[in-house]
Design an enzyme around this catalytic site. Structure first.
Site, PDB file in Angstrom:
ATOM      1  CG  ASP A 368     118.212  -6.527  -2.847  1.00 42.86           C
ATOM      2  OD1 ASP A 368     117.284  -6.283  -3.629  1.00 42.86           O
ATOM      3  OD2 ASP A 368     118.230  -5.953  -1.934  1.00 42.86           O
ATOM      4  CD  GLU A 495     114.347   0.605  -7.117  1.00 43.35           C
ATOM      5  OE1 GLU A 495     114.333   1.483  -6.148  1.00 43.35           O
ATOM      6  OE2 GLU A 495     113.996  -0.466  -7.139  1.00 43.35           O
TER       7      GLU A 495
END
Length: 776
Positions: A368, A495
């Site tokens: 991130d 994911e």
């Protein structure tokens, strides 16, 4: 977005609460949290909270200060992560209880009037004012102020004023330092809590003398020492009595004060935290005393003035202004403020997925930082961006060790989630398998060099990181029977699709990484041969390795489906059955909480932007038609269960001309935490989404791109806005971009000259004359 979701008045510079409510208290503890990149304090009041169970999670956190625990696998395997690190809930220093005669002040008891709590985004102060009448009828006016110092990472301060309104008598002030705190234990949601149970801090000693108290503790496994200390000042104090709990974990100072109707009693309290991660153990207590004494001499007002000055400078550089939408303006500034509160800036710490506002994701740092958060600081506070890269430099040796564990004889593999540099991800299909972390870090380094021209940092640190991490691609990849370079058994950003061959994002970013590494090697060898020789020796760089990187990049397989004319997310994605969205109950999202991973993996469904993210980061490598087709296809199979997703879809929608979609996705991001749209902000803010809001303005509606080293803008104006302005720092210049119905105006706030393009047209901007481009 529906108006019923907006719980706060639309003040562009303030977040205001008009009543304490058990139904929203847990969430508001996060939203009203204060921090400075090191200390984070959740927004529970000084007197504590007596509401129903499950409506509060009080917490104080130190970025980078962690405990460790062994990860226990029912069935283990070689090189699985062995140890978890998790951010600790440290002693609570904010306790200030108030007793009116024998009745304790509690906003949920008696009668509460004139209540208001506000977080001032310009001054960085949390304020509260109220009138309270006890069950027996005694009334007080209370005003409190709180700040966590942005210019002193160790210090926070409190001020509480109590005025008896209809009585004279005795008021008791109980100032406490409470070490009986624990971390949240993990439940069914893998995003929340840690596996540890019980206290992680062992008490070494409790220090208490007069107005001063301190707890000296050590973590059980990671071995760090922590000193938590407070110094309390009460105007006109009467008697003071010190108490210590039987276990020594709670220290109190009680001030019994003669209260006179209409006369104000003021309590000021200063607190600080020091750990052996930063200083020698024998200095911690002395440093704590020194910091508190200096704060006491200056007083709360001096700290508040310094806080306001720090933020004035921050907003002067980074404020994003929206004309015509106060709710949105509030959301954007709230997000930027929390980013500043959350980010480490010492080169030893990073920024976690939840900042320092809660225990979600255990305080871990992810990709991130590089892909979502780094650009915000690079173009607004470049010195913080450099500190974030320094953190990665500090972790290079750990990354080398991780590469050896993963059977790479050379190179460095950065951890997917970590605090101190070791891999902490226990679920490798969505953790270690995300090798793209290496390319993400290299990408941020390239952005930094393009924006700053900081060759000194490249030669000292950046080049070695880029080249060591590039080696992993030639280690994990291979040439197939057709001569293409392929990368097998990895997980990309999405994911919900794990352990695949030739994930498009991974391969495309690896290609850019390898090209960059080869170019750096060639440049250093030609321009800085001594630095190149030093780095090559440190890496044991073999002759021909940079050429091998360039060749692998040239032959990189980038999956493309000619029938659909889209970039395929991986070799198998389009062969899978599409997820049955029509028959999935709304309550079954996010899918990860309701379906076994294997069920999700065998379907064509995305949690978040994957190929669409590559369209942004490597924008110049794609045509508009490709971007539009890719967007259309992947939008239809993406759940946006990740808070990282909507901002990227907004940016690409804006680029390909889907103005309404761009705005809708942007709004999902801009107030994600304020409106709790993902339902888990109570466990901490979503820092990547907060940064994604800035990306949505600059990269989305502003059309800003910097890939390839050139600066480009292609501004558009959302139909619901009258105008907007943002600023970026680049090569020593501060550029303001202003867009309204008449067109776009570029102005150099600092610097002499800057070159860029506006919708493809070259612009040579000087400080002497703003540049105005008419709207199309």
């Amino acid at each position: 977005m529906q108006a019923r979701n907006h719980r706060f008045p639309p003040d562009p510079w303030c977040l205001r609460e008009d009543a304490p409510d058990p139904a929203t208290h847990f969430l508001n503890e996060t939203l009203f949290a204060l921090g400075n990149g090191y200390i984070g304090v959740r927004g529970t009041a000084e007197e504590g909270w007596s509401g129903p169970g499950g409506t509060s999670r009080d917490g104080t956190y130190l970025n980078g200060f962690y405990e460790s625990e062994s990860i226990h696998y029912p069935e283990t395997a070689h090189a699985l992560a062995k140890t978890n690190q998790f951010m600790l809930n440290v002693p609570n220093a904010k306790g200030i209880a108030i007793w009116v005669e024998e009745e304790r002040f509690d906003p949920l008891q008696g009668r509460l009037e004139n209540y208001q709590r506000s977080l001032d985004l310009r001054r960085g102060v949390l304020e509260r004012s109220l009138t309270w009448t006890s069950p027996s009828g005694r009334s007080i006016a209370l005003r409190s102020r709180r700040l966590v110092c942005l210019d002193n990472r160790h210090l926070l301060a409190f001020e509480v004023e109590v005025t008896p309104l209809n009585f004279s008598g005795t008021v008791r002030i109980v100032s406490s330092l409470d070490g009986a705190v624990q971390n949240l234990e993990a439940g069914d949601d893998p995003r929340i809590g840690s596996a540890v149970s019980g206290a992680s801090l062992q008490l070494l000693s409790a220090e208490q003398e007069g107005d001063f108290c301190a707890l000296v503790q050590r973590t059980r496994n990671s071995g760090f020492m922590l000193v938590s200390a407070t110094l309390t000042e009460v105007d006109g104090k009467g008697t003071v009595e010190a108490q210590c709990s039987r276990d020594g974990l709670r220290l109190e100072q009680t001030y019994a004060l003669p209260a006179v109707q209409g006369e104000k009693i003021t309590v000021r309290k200063y607190a600080c935290y020091h750990t052996s991660r930063d200083y020698p153990e024998d200095e911690l207590l002395t440093r704590s005393c020194d910091v508190l004494e200096v704060a006491l001499r200056g007083g709360f007002d001096v700290l508040a003035a310094r806080q306001a000055a720090y933020l004035a400078d921050f907003w002067q550089q980074s404020d994003v202004e929206i004309d015509g939408d106060d709710l949105l303006q509030q959301g954007i500034r709230f997000n930027q403020y929390h980013l500043l509160q959350s980010v480490g800036r010492d080169g030893k710490t990073n920024i976690s997925a939840k900042g320092v506002t809660g225990e979600g994701y255990e305080g871990h740092y992810f990709w991130d930082t590089e892909i979502y958060i780094f650009p915000f600081f690079l173009y607004n506070k470049p010195e913080i961006a450099r500190a974030l890269l320094e953190y990665r430099w500090a972790g290079l040796e750990s990354a080398r060790r991780r590469a050896r564990q993963m059977s790479h004889p050379k190179g460095a593999l950065y951890p997917w989630r970590t605090i101190a540099g070791e891999e902490c991800s226990a679920y490798f299909p969505a953790g270690t398998a995300q090798y793209h972390i290496n390319a993400d870090i290299a990408y941020s380094i390239r952005q930094y060099l393009d924006a700053t021209g900081d060759d000194a940092w490249l030669r000292a640190h950046g080049a070695e990181i880029v080249m060591e991490t590039a080696r992993i691609w030639t280690g994990i990849g291979t040439y197939d029977r057709h001569g293409s370079f392929v990368i097998n058994e990895v997980t990309g950003p999405d994911e919900y699709t794990a352990l695949v061959n030739n994930n498009y994002y991974t391969n495309a970013m690896a290609q850019a990484h390898l090209e960059f590494a080869a170019a750096i090697a060639a440049r250093l060898a030609g321009e800085f041969p001594e630095d190149y020789a030093r780095i090559a020796q440190s890496m044991d760089l073999a002759p021909g390795e940079p050429e091998e990187w360039a060749n692998a990049a040239r032959l990189m397989l980038l999956p493309y489906d000619t029938a659909l004319q889209i970039h395929e997310q991986d070799d198998s994605f389009l062969s899978k059955k599409r997820w049955d969205f029509a028959n999935t109950p709304p309550g079954n999202y996010p899918l990860l909480l309701n379906y076994h991973p294997m069920v999700i993996y065998r379907h064509q469904v995305c949690k978040q932007a994957d190929v669409v993210l590559a369209l942004l980061l490597l924008s110049a490598r794609f045509g508009q038609d490709d971007k539009r087709r890719d967007f259309d296809y992947y939008e239809a199979v993406t759940t946006h269960d990740s808070s990282l997703s909507s901002c990227i879809f907004s940016i690409i929608a804006a680029e390909v001309g889907y103005a309404d979609k761009a705005y809708d996705y942007f709004m999902e991001t801009a107030r994600l935490d304020l409106d709790d749209t993902h339902g888990n902000t109570c466990h901490g803010v979503h820092t990547a989404a907060m940064a994604g809001t800035w990306l949505g303005v600059a990269y989305g509606f502003g059309g800003m791109r910097t890939d390839g080293g050139s600066l480009r803008f292609a501004p558009t104006l959302p139909a619901r806005w009258q105008g907007y302005r943002f600023r970026i720092q680049l090569r020593g210049c501060l550029l303001q971009v202003g867009v309204n119905g008449a067109g776009t105006t570029y102005r150099l706030v600092q610097g002499e000259a800057l070159q860029f393009t506006h919708h493809g047209k070259p612009v040579a901007l000087t400080a002497a004359q703003p540049e105005h481009q008419e709207a199309a």
